[in-house]
Enzyme design. Structure first.
Site, short mmCIF file in Angstrom:
data_model
loop_
_atom_site.label_atom_id
_atom_site.label_comp_id
_atom_site.label_asym_id
_atom_site.label_seq_id
_atom_site.Cartn_x
_atom_site.Cartn_y
_atom_site.Cartn_z
N TYR A 16 28.16 -24.12 -10.76
CA TYR A 16 29.58 -23.93 -10.50
C TYR A 16 30.41 -24.89 -11.34
CZ TYR A 16 28.60 -20.73 -6.68
OH TYR A 16 28.20 -19.64 -5.95
N GLU A 41 24.33 -17.24 -9.54
CA GLU A 41 25.61 -17.73 -9.01
C GLU A 41 26.24 -18.61 -10.07
OE1 GLU A 41 25.82 -19.46 -5.05
OE2 GLU A 41 24.24 -18.10 -4.34
N ASN A 54 17.12 -18.26 -1.19
CA ASN A 54 18.33 -18.71 -1.89
C ASN A 54 18.48 -20.21 -1.71
OD1 ASN A 54 21.20 -18.36 -3.05
ND2 ASN A 54 21.54 -19.46 -1.13
N GLU A 55 18.71 -20.91 -2.80
CA GLU A 55 18.95 -22.36 -2.75
C GLU A 55 18.05 -23.01 -1.70
OE1 GLU A 55 23.10 -23.50 -2.69
OE2 GLU A 55 23.42 -22.65 -4.67
N GLN A 82 32.53 -14.64 -6.56
CA GLN A 82 31.93 -13.61 -5.77
C GLN A 82 32.77 -12.36 -5.65
OE1 GLN A 82 30.47 -14.41 -1.88
NE2 GLN A 82 29.52 -16.35 -2.38
N GLU A 88 28.76 -12.01 -0.91
CA GLU A 88 28.11 -12.61 0.27
C GLU A 88 28.94 -12.32 1.52
OE1 GLU A 88 27.50 -16.81 -0.29
OE2 GLU A 88 26.37 -17.02 1.56
O1 AHR Z 1 28.81 -18.99 -3.38
C1 AHR Z 1 28.97 -19.88 -2.32
C2 AHR Z 1 27.70 -20.62 -1.99
O2 AHR Z 1 27.36 -21.44 -3.06
C3 AHR Z 1 26.46 -19.78 -1.79
O3 AHR Z 1 26.37 -19.27 -0.50
C4 AHR Z 1 25.35 -20.74 -2.05
O4 AHR Z 1 24.19 -20.14 -2.53
C5 AHR Z 1 25.97 -21.72 -3.03
O5 AHR Z 1 25.78 -23.03 -2.66
#
Ligand code: AHR
Length: 516
Positions: free
Chosen positions: A261, A317, A193-194, A366, A46
């Site tokens: 995450y 992600e 995205n999101e 990332q 990103e």
């Molecule tokens: O990877 C960091 C961020 O995490 C991304 O921009 C977003 O899609 C997610 O919340």
């Protein structure tokens, strides 16, 4: 006293085989059927912190060796991983990105503010052409996320036309004027995205309508919808049930995205990437393992509405997220990467492999200098992280047939909580070679383990590789010898179609075997 000692020795020796068999991995070669899509080994880059600028891209005038501004050493290193797909330009940044700002003569591209990540100036010097050149250098498939929150449907379909069309039009003439005669082959396009959060704070109903509108006009081969927050099963149900009502829904929706995450503590205090207690090691393992149950819940809903498995789950992600390294910009998400990250990567990849019927792509966040990166840079220096080495070991699973597995292992516990000590996945490649990747999550105890392969009569040849380190928080640092790197592993013995193996604490092991 002498008799008592004798009794103790007798008990220890007679119990040893029983103890040694407490950890058993059973592989069902005879039940293999799903292919592990190579795209599970995908990555994400990103416009965030030092991921692109001062990461992948240093500019043509840099003293750091580069090809048209793209760092040569990073490309060479990443080629070792056989990266199958790279997602770009975000993330949250995708929803503010105006693709037309990033084409044409670099000195005429507008300066804008990257409002999501650090409020820094984005000079748009790395745009569509630069990204697609990077993909060509890496020999990887591009995956582009279009802006559906602050961009129009026209912006989105024109971007796809600019990149992929061979038909004469104002837009394709513009591409040619900018130096690219032939279109690129870009199959994967993300529709937002999101969109529940940084992508427009939409609810599932509203997003599904927006998705339908954009996707109908986006002339692309493979379109990926935004999923909800990882634990929002209702988002998945709403999207799946409503999309199924669209005639020929398989022409507009090919995948639904999933983000997860691993945090060790909580979102306010995520904890240090290098300075942590065993309890934080444990919670990183625990929280990564929890992803599997959550994925299965989403998959069950998808199975309900799409029993033919037309819409894939795309985990675009995932990875660890800690507090940033002291002294660095909090908006840049720069963190170190230790043996703990190697174990998280191994668990995550094992989970995706084992659920490869529905999961067709994953993109760890990332790649360079951001979150759970493969590569970290400081000026002209570069390190390969422990996570890099896990991806290098695991690449043998790409496009191989998944072998279902079961684990019966001792638990690893800290305080009141416990988790299985082992995580495993296995596959058979097109040449019939079997690969087993197994991780010992326990940072203190080695595990005597038997691997029993059902459907195999005997093992002809076996090789092993291991990634481990002296400490839980070992990492590879700039200008120093690597503390974490893979090496040969021989601590096993073959017994017909079974392997007895002593798996060291906090390690990831790859076994490669041939057999009948
Ligand atoms: O990877 C960091 C961020 O995490 C991304 O921009 C977003 O899609 C997610 O919340």
């Amino acid at each position: 006293m002498k008799h008592f000692l004798k009794l103790i020795f007798f008990l220890l020796f007679s119990l040893q085989p029983i103890l040694a068999q407490q950890n058993i991995i059973t592989l069902h070669l005879d039940k293999s059927k799903d292919t592990i899509s190579k795209h599970i080994y995908g990555h994400f880059a990103e416009h965030l912190g030092r991921g692109i600028y001062d990461g992948f891209y240093v500019g043509k005038d840099s003293e750091i060796p580069n090809i048209n501004g793209i760092r040569t050493d990073i490309v060479e290193a990443l080629k070792e991983l056989d990266i199958p797909v790279l997602r770009w330009p975000g993330g949250c940044f995708a929803e503010q990105y105006q693709w037309k700002d990033g084409i044409g003569p670099v000195d005429q591209r507008p300066l804008v503010v990257n409002t999501f990540w650090g409020g820094v100036t984005e000079d748009n010097s790395f745009g569509t052409h630069e990204f697609l050149e990077l993909c060509e250098l890496l020999d990887t498939e591009p995956y582009i996320a279009v802006n559906i929150a602050s961009g129009t449907v026209k912006d989105a379909y024109q971007w796809i036309e600019y990149v992929t069309s061979n038909t004469d039009s104002e837009i394709t003439r513009l591409r040619k004027k900018n130096g690219r005669e032939q279109p690129w082959d870009v199959k994967f396009w993300g529709i937002g995205n999101e969109n529940w959060g940084c992508g427009g704070s939409m609810d599932a109903d509203y997003y599904t309508d927006v998705f339908k509108r954009f996707s109908t006009y986006c002339n692309a081969e493979y379109k990926i919808a935004s999923g909800g927050v990882f634990d929002d099963l209702e988002w998945t149900r709403t999207f799946m049930s409503e999309i199924k009502e669209v005639p020929n829904f398989i022409d507009i929706a090919h995948g639904m995205s999933y983000h997860y995450y691993t945090i060790a503590n909580n979102w306010e205090v995520k904890g240090s990437s290098t300075d942590f207690e065993e309890s934080e090691w444990f919670s990183s393992m625990y929280n990564t393992l929890k992803m599997e149950a959550n994925l299965k819940d989403h998959i069950a809903i998808m199975d309900e509405y799409d029993p033919d498995n037309n819409i894939a789950l795309i985990a675009d992600e995932w990875g660890t997220w800690y507090d940033v390294e002291p002294g660095t910009n909090p908006g840049f998400l720069y963190q170190q990467n230790t043996m703990r990250d190697a174990l998280v990567a191994a668990i995550g990849l094992n989970i995706f492999n084992n659920n490869s019927r529905r999961i067709k792509m994953a993109n760890i966040a990332q790649t360079v200098n951001v979150l759970q990166a493969m590569i970290l840079t400081k000026g002209s220096q570069m390190v390969k992280t422990p996570t890099f080495y896990v991806f290098k070991m695991y690449k043998i699973h790409q496009d191989a047939i998944q072998i279902p597995s079961e684990i019966s292992s001792m638990n690893y516990s800290v305080k009141e909580d416990e988790i299985p000590s082992l995580s495993v996945s296995a596959s058979r490649d097109k040449n019939g070679v079997i690969h087993i990747t197994v991780a010992n999550l326990n940072p203190k105890d080695d595990l005597e383990t038997m691997i029993d392969i059902k459907g195999l009569l005997d093992i002809k040849g076996l090789e092993g590789e291991i990634l481990t380190a002296k400490t839980m928080n070992a990492y590879n640092d700039f200008g120093k010898a690597e503390k974490v790197q893979a090496s040969e592993f021989k601590n096993y013995e073959i017994k017909e179609a079974a392997i007895n193996i002593n798996i060291p604490s906090k390690s990831v092991v790859l076994l490669t075997l041939n057999g009948n």
